[in-house]
Write an enzyme that holds these catalytic residues in place. Sequence first.
Site, PDB file in Angstrom:
ATOM      1  N   HIS A  72     -14.257  -5.014   1.790  1.00 38.97           N
ATOM      2  CA  HIS A  72     -14.066  -5.910   0.777  1.00 38.97           C
ATOM      3  C   HIS A  72     -13.825  -7.516   1.629  1.00 38.97           C
ATOM      4  O   HIS A  72     -12.735  -7.589   1.994  1.00 38.97           O
ATOM      5  CB  HIS A  72     -13.023  -5.441  -0.141  1.00 38.97           C
ATOM      6  N   TYR A 200      -6.425  -7.692  -9.560  1.00 39.19           N
ATOM      7  CA  TYR A 200      -4.843  -7.690  -9.946  1.00 39.19           C
ATOM      8  C   TYR A 200      -4.835  -8.602 -11.035  1.00 39.19           C
ATOM      9  O   TYR A 200      -5.124  -9.803 -11.294  1.00 39.19           O
ATOM     10  CB  TYR A 200      -4.279  -8.353  -8.672  1.00 39.19           C
ATOM     11  N   PRO A 292       4.091  -1.322  -4.241  1.00 36.01           N
ATOM     12  CA  PRO A 292       2.627  -1.137  -3.858  1.00 36.01           C
ATOM     13  C   PRO A 292       1.644  -2.269  -4.162  1.00 36.01           C
ATOM     14  O   PRO A 292       0.771  -2.252  -3.493  1.00 36.01           O
ATOM     15  CB  PRO A 292       2.113  -0.013  -4.585  1.00 36.01           C
ATOM     16  N   LYS A 296       0.495  -2.546   1.065  1.00 36.31           N
ATOM     17  CA  LYS A 296       1.131  -2.751   2.536  1.00 36.31           C
ATOM     18  C   LYS A 296       1.669  -1.845   3.070  1.00 36.31           C
ATOM     19  O   LYS A 296       2.219  -1.516   4.215  1.00 36.31           O
ATOM     20  CB  LYS A 296       2.210  -4.008   2.572  1.00 36.31           C
ATOM     21  N   TYR A 384      -2.747 -10.556   2.879  1.00 37.91           N
ATOM     22  CA  TYR A 384      -3.444  -9.535   2.578  1.00 37.91           C
ATOM     23  C   TYR A 384      -4.229  -8.672   3.601  1.00 37.91           C
ATOM     24  O   TYR A 384      -4.390  -7.536   3.567  1.00 37.91           O
ATOM     25  CB  TYR A 384      -4.471  -9.737   1.093  1.00 37.91           C
TER      26      TYR A 384
HETATM   27  P1  FAD Z   1       4.450  10.010   4.092  1.00 37.07           P
HETATM   28  O1  FAD Z   1       2.724   9.784   3.873  1.00 37.07           O
HETATM   29  O2  FAD Z   1       5.138  10.052   3.247  1.00 37.07           O
HETATM   30  O3  FAD Z   1       4.318  11.251   5.055  1.00 37.07           O
HETATM   31  C1  FAD Z   1       5.299  11.847   5.476  1.00 37.07           C
HETATM   32  C2  FAD Z   1       5.172  13.406   5.703  1.00 37.07           C
HETATM   33  O4  FAD Z   1       6.490  13.942   6.410  1.00 37.07           O
HETATM   34  C3  FAD Z   1       4.701  14.336   4.568  1.00 37.07           C
HETATM   35  O5  FAD Z   1       3.482  14.904   4.760  1.00 37.07           O
HETATM   36  C4  FAD Z   1       5.909  14.925   4.025  1.00 37.07           C
HETATM   37  O6  FAD Z   1       5.587  16.248   3.696  1.00 37.07           O
HETATM   38  C5  FAD Z   1       6.590  15.259   5.575  1.00 37.07           C
HETATM   39  N1  FAD Z   1       7.979  15.726   5.523  1.00 37.07           N
HETATM   40  C6  FAD Z   1       8.677  15.032   4.721  1.00 37.07           C
HETATM   41  N2  FAD Z   1      10.170  15.506   5.120  1.00 37.07           N
HETATM   42  C7  FAD Z   1       9.857  16.462   5.906  1.00 37.07           C
HETATM   43  C8  FAD Z   1      10.873  17.274   6.883  1.00 37.07           C
HETATM   44  N3  FAD Z   1      12.095  17.485   6.544  1.00 37.07           N
HETATM   45  N4  FAD Z   1      10.186  17.985   7.788  1.00 37.07           N
HETATM   46  C9  FAD Z   1       9.059  18.058   8.133  1.00 37.07           C
HETATM   47  N5  FAD Z   1       8.162  17.267   7.173  1.00 37.07           N
HETATM   48  C10 FAD Z   1       8.605  16.443   6.285  1.00 37.07           C
HETATM   49  N6  FAD Z   1      -0.127   1.836   1.127  1.00 37.07           N
HETATM   50  C11 FAD Z   1      -1.101   0.989   1.738  1.00 37.07           C
HETATM   51  O7  FAD Z   1      -1.088   0.559   2.772  1.00 37.07           O
HETATM   52  N7  FAD Z   1      -2.263   0.607   0.581  1.00 37.07           N
HETATM   53  C12 FAD Z   1      -2.213   1.344  -0.644  1.00 37.07           C
HETATM   54  O8  FAD Z   1      -3.201   0.795  -1.162  1.00 37.07           O
HETATM   55  C13 FAD Z   1      -1.216   1.826  -1.011  1.00 37.07           C
HETATM   56  N8  FAD Z   1      -1.205   2.281  -2.138  1.00 37.07           N
HETATM   57  C14 FAD Z   1      -0.307   3.320  -2.660  1.00 37.07           C
HETATM   58  C15 FAD Z   1      -0.227   3.654  -4.029  1.00 37.07           C
HETATM   59  C16 FAD Z   1       0.636   4.587  -4.547  1.00 37.07           C
HETATM   60  C17 FAD Z   1       0.548   5.050  -6.010  1.00 37.07           C
HETATM   61  C18 FAD Z   1       1.651   5.207  -3.506  1.00 37.07           C
HETATM   62  C19 FAD Z   1       2.753   5.973  -3.929  1.00 37.07           C
HETATM   63  C20 FAD Z   1       1.801   4.574  -2.299  1.00 37.07           C
HETATM   64  C21 FAD Z   1       0.778   3.646  -1.842  1.00 37.07           C
HETATM   65  N9  FAD Z   1       0.949   3.228  -0.531  1.00 37.07           N
HETATM   66  C22 FAD Z   1      -0.140   2.422  -0.081  1.00 37.07           C
HETATM   67  C23 FAD Z   1       1.907   3.598   0.321  1.00 37.07           C
HETATM   68  C24 FAD Z   1       1.285   4.751   1.306  1.00 37.07           C
HETATM   69  O9  FAD Z   1       0.903   5.836   0.523  1.00 37.07           O
HETATM   70  C25 FAD Z   1       2.646   5.149   2.197  1.00 37.07           C
HETATM   71  O10 FAD Z   1       3.100   4.004   2.701  1.00 37.07           O
HETATM   72  C26 FAD Z   1       2.155   5.998   3.290  1.00 37.07           C
HETATM   73  O11 FAD Z   1       2.089   7.280   2.605  1.00 37.07           O
HETATM   74  C27 FAD Z   1       3.253   6.283   4.503  1.00 37.07           C
HETATM   75  O12 FAD Z   1       2.807   7.132   5.412  1.00 37.07           O
HETATM   76  P2  FAD Z   1       3.881   8.036   6.184  1.00 37.07           P
HETATM   77  O13 FAD Z   1       2.902   8.776   7.213  1.00 37.07           O
HETATM   78  O14 FAD Z   1       4.853   7.154   6.675  1.00 37.07           O
HETATM   79  O15 FAD Z   1       4.757   8.881   5.115  1.00 37.07           O
HETATM   80  C1  DHB Z   2      -4.446   0.491  -4.346  1.00 35.39           C
HETATM   81  C2  DHB Z   2      -3.431   0.588  -4.274  1.00 35.39           C
HETATM   82  C3  DHB Z   2      -2.441  -0.776  -4.200  1.00 35.39           C
HETATM   83  O1  DHB Z   2      -1.272  -0.861  -4.326  1.00 35.39           O
HETATM   84  C4  DHB Z   2      -3.253  -1.812  -4.129  1.00 35.39           C
HETATM   85  O2  DHB Z   2      -2.584  -3.008  -3.917  1.00 35.39           O
HETATM   86  C5  DHB Z   2      -4.615  -1.874  -3.944  1.00 35.39           C
HETATM   87  C6  DHB Z   2      -5.357  -0.653  -4.160  1.00 35.39           C
HETATM   88  C7  DHB Z   2      -5.306   1.626  -4.419  1.00 35.39           C
HETATM   89  O3  DHB Z   2      -4.783   2.584  -4.553  1.00 35.39           O
HETATM   90  O4  DHB Z   2      -6.495   1.829  -4.473  1.00 35.39           O
END
Ligand code: FAD
Ligand code: DHB
Length: 391
Positions: A72, A200, A292, A296, A384
């Site tokens: 995009h 947005y 969100p 980021k 962005y």
């Molecule tokens: P997590 O994905 O939370 O992974 C952590 C892992 O550790 C999990 O699998 C969990 O089960 C495991 N765990 C937890 N506790 C323990 C334990 N005690 N022992 C062993 N394992 C454990 N980010 C973006 O960059 N772009 C986006 O468009 C975006 N959209 C989002 C939309 C939504 C609705 C949400 C909720 C989040 C969004 N995010 C987005 C944020 C993004 O999803 C998170 O920042 C990302 O998942 C972080 O990854 P992580 O591996 O650090 O943590």
């Molecule tokens: C999505 C989530 C976001 O927070 C964003 O800024 C853009 C896209 C998504 O889940 O597609």
Amino acid sequence: MRTQVVIIGGGPSGLLLAQLLHTCGIDSIVLERRTRAHVLARIRAGVLETGLIDLLEQAGAGARVRQDGMPHEGTWISYGDEAFRIDFAKHTGKSVMVYGQTEVTRDLYAARDRTGGQTEFEVEDVRIEGADSDAPAVSYLQTGQRKRIACDFIAGCDGFHGVSRTSIPEAKRRYYEKTYPFGWLGILSETPPVNDELIYANSDRGFALCSMRTPSLSRYYIQCEAGDHTDNWSDDAFWAELKRRLPAEQAANLITGPSIEKSIAPLRSFVCEPMQWGRLFLCGDAAHIVPPTGAKGLNTAASDVHYLFSALSRWYQNNDADAVAQYSQHALARVWKAERFSWWFSKLMHRFPHHSGFDLRMQRAEIEFLRSNQAAQQAMAENYVGLPYDD
Ligand code: FAD
Ligand code: DHB
């Protein structure tokens, strides 16, 4: 058991780090609390910065995102019936990739399988021992048995609710936090996206976001009240509310259908400082959360992984202890910039319960300034698409 790096958490941060370490011959064991199927079913991020795509490539997990991801080169911002485009390509020469986090995680697990890396699922009661010593270890319960892994380093990639952050003694860490008085209600539907780029939307009824996963799979969000529940939202109610928040032209073009996933996410800004204690390092949501808006979260998790991978590879390849000692400082410099951008963009786009008439006029003036000012658009676009890792 013994390995070089124990990685707690088999989400995107943990797996990306494991596969990058593998490319330098550094052994790791990943410990995941849930099943693989559970991890792969979580619908989350959708917008990836080029820095993350490059890391996936380096980790041997970049083929599918390059082939199936949707580049995009801009995004739309609407307010009421007005809309304007921020042109990423013009302002930065870069684009972002729309590709689901679920697929990123699937690609990383496939890479881990190919390289024979060890991942233990359904581990319970993970405990960190001796993180402030030269001989740390991690123990856990699996099928009722306690197991222990001695290691050189521990990477805490276990998300916001994991055990790693709270294993740092209270006196050694400080939290910075802000909660927002609303959440995001999101749905996934097998319908074509309303627009070929994300929208947005700031409206009198609250924020809305039109996103996508593929040309036939849409992801939509609307701002909802904090504490709201998905049971309160039928699909019809969701679509009707989304239409009220979009410009009339987009509302008229919106194709609706049954939701295949519906969830509510709270909005929070959070940073833990420092992101390391002795030989324990925090990565991703374990150390920080952004609201969100602006996508980021996953991208900032990836930049942490980049800094930690670079520090650990220098330790093992060049006996360089400085990079490891400076991990938190390097990672936090970029984390705070992502926090600022996400906070700014959230403030610009949402309705807050405390908003006065003056606050609303200020918000509108700021959106109109962004619409008309190339420098403001460039600043928005640079944030962005993702600030450079070495900034
Ligand atoms: P997590 O994905 O939370 O992974 C952590 C892992 O550790 C999990 O699998 C969990 O089960 C495991 N765990 C937890 N506790 C323990 C334990 N005690 N022992 C062993 N394992 C454990 N980010 C973006 O960059 N772009 C986006 O468009 C975006 N959209 C989002 C939309 C939504 C609705 C949400 C909720 C989040 C969004 N995010 C987005 C944020 C993004 O999803 C998170 O920042 C990302 O998942 C972080 O990854 P992580 O591996 O650090 O943590
Ligand atoms: C999505 C989530 C976001 O927070 C964003 O800024 C853009 C896209 C998504 O889940 O597609």
